[in-house]
Scaffold this active site. Structure first.
Site, PDB file in Angstrom:
ATOM      1  N   GLU A  61      37.286  15.998   6.017  1.00 29.79           N
ATOM      2  CA  GLU A  61      37.875  17.237   6.540  1.00 29.79           C
ATOM      3  C   GLU A  61      38.755  17.890   5.473  1.00 29.79           C
ATOM      4  O   GLU A  61      38.697  19.112   5.261  1.00 29.79           O
ATOM      5  CB  GLU A  61      38.695  16.924   7.788  1.00 29.79           C
ATOM      6  CG  GLU A  61      39.396  18.122   8.388  1.00 29.79           C
ATOM      7  CD  GLU A  61      40.386  17.728   9.472  1.00 29.79           C
ATOM      8  OE1 GLU A  61      41.268  18.550   9.754  1.00 29.79           O
ATOM      9  OE2 GLU A  61      40.294  16.616  10.030  1.00 29.79           O
ATOM     10  N   ASP A  65      37.789  21.483   3.928  1.00 30.97           N
ATOM     11  CA  ASP A  65      38.734  22.582   4.054  1.00 30.97           C
ATOM     12  C   ASP A  65      38.913  23.286   2.709  1.00 30.97           C
ATOM     13  O   ASP A  65      38.905  24.520   2.636  1.00 30.97           O
ATOM     14  CB  ASP A  65      40.074  22.042   4.563  1.00 30.97           C
ATOM     15  CG  ASP A  65      41.147  23.112   4.621  1.00 30.97           C
ATOM     16  OD1 ASP A  65      40.962  24.110   5.339  1.00 30.97           O
ATOM     17  OD2 ASP A  65      42.182  22.943   3.941  1.00 30.97           O
ATOM     18  N   GLU A 133      34.735  21.264   9.215  1.00 27.61           N
ATOM     19  CA  GLU A 133      35.243  21.096   7.842  1.00 27.61           C
ATOM     20  C   GLU A 133      34.774  19.775   7.245  1.00 27.61           C
ATOM     21  O   GLU A 133      34.393  19.721   6.065  1.00 27.61           O
ATOM     22  CB  GLU A 133      36.770  21.169   7.818  1.00 27.61           C
ATOM     23  CG  GLU A 133      37.301  22.553   8.052  1.00 27.61           C
ATOM     24  CD  GLU A 133      38.814  22.620   8.096  1.00 27.61           C
ATOM     25  OE1 GLU A 133      39.344  23.714   7.865  1.00 27.61           O
ATOM     26  OE2 GLU A 133      39.470  21.592   8.366  1.00 27.61           O
TER      27      GLU A 133
END
Length: 170
Positions: A61, A65, A133
């Site tokens: 994640e 991101d 993400e």
């Protein structure tokens, strides 16, 4: 031997429902399905690896991101050559906002594929967006920046981002 297993995973695994879901969602066949399995494992359902470290999607994640932010920033920079930094930042913030990513994840069916031990009646608010993400992070590690960029452009920006609407709210 491990190298060969990565190159030629079992047919059963490559024909399974999860493999087909990833293929449909991303538009390509994954090389290392374990990255995608990890991307869809919430911290509430962590597994311990051989080093006793929890295995879940949080690190993917984080990576996803950063990749998403960079790709969206590049897209907006190219799309709006005469706009200032404030406009570009505002547009990027709206595109990568948690609520927008949650909505995109819902449309893609991502939330339904997450492995978690959360209360099904009251799941985490950001579960879908966080997993989206993590999926981007898995794509980046599995297929490289160009595949991640293509996924973001084709499956997120072109299908779910309405720039005209966002421009009116900048």
């Amino acid at each position: 031997m491990n190298f060969l297993l990565k190159l030629f995973p079992s047919r059963k695994k490559r024909e399974g429902n999860f493999f087909l879901f990833i293929q449909k969602t991303t538009g390509f066949s994954p090389l290392d399905l374990s990255l995608y399995e990890l991307a869809f494992r919430h911290s509430s359902a962590s597994r311990q690896n051989s080093n006793s470290k929890p295995q879940n999607n949080e690190r993917l994640e984080f990576l996803g991101d950063a990749v998403l932010g960079a790709v969206v920033a590049d897209y907006l920079y190219q799309k709006y050559p005469n706009k200032d930094e404030g406009f570009l930042t505002s547009m990027r913030s709206k595109i990568v906002s948690r609520s927008n990513l949650n909505n995109i994840a819902k449309t893609l069916g991502i939330k339904d594929a997450v492995v978690s031990n959360l209360n099904k009646k009251k799941p985490a608010k950001s579960l879908g967006g966080d997993t989206l993400e993590a999926l981007i992070g898995a794509i980046y590690l599995d297929k490289g920046i160009l595949s991640a960029q293509n996924f973001i452009h084709n499956k997120i920006i072109s299908e779910h981002v309405y720039l005209e609407d966002l421009e009116q709210h900048v």
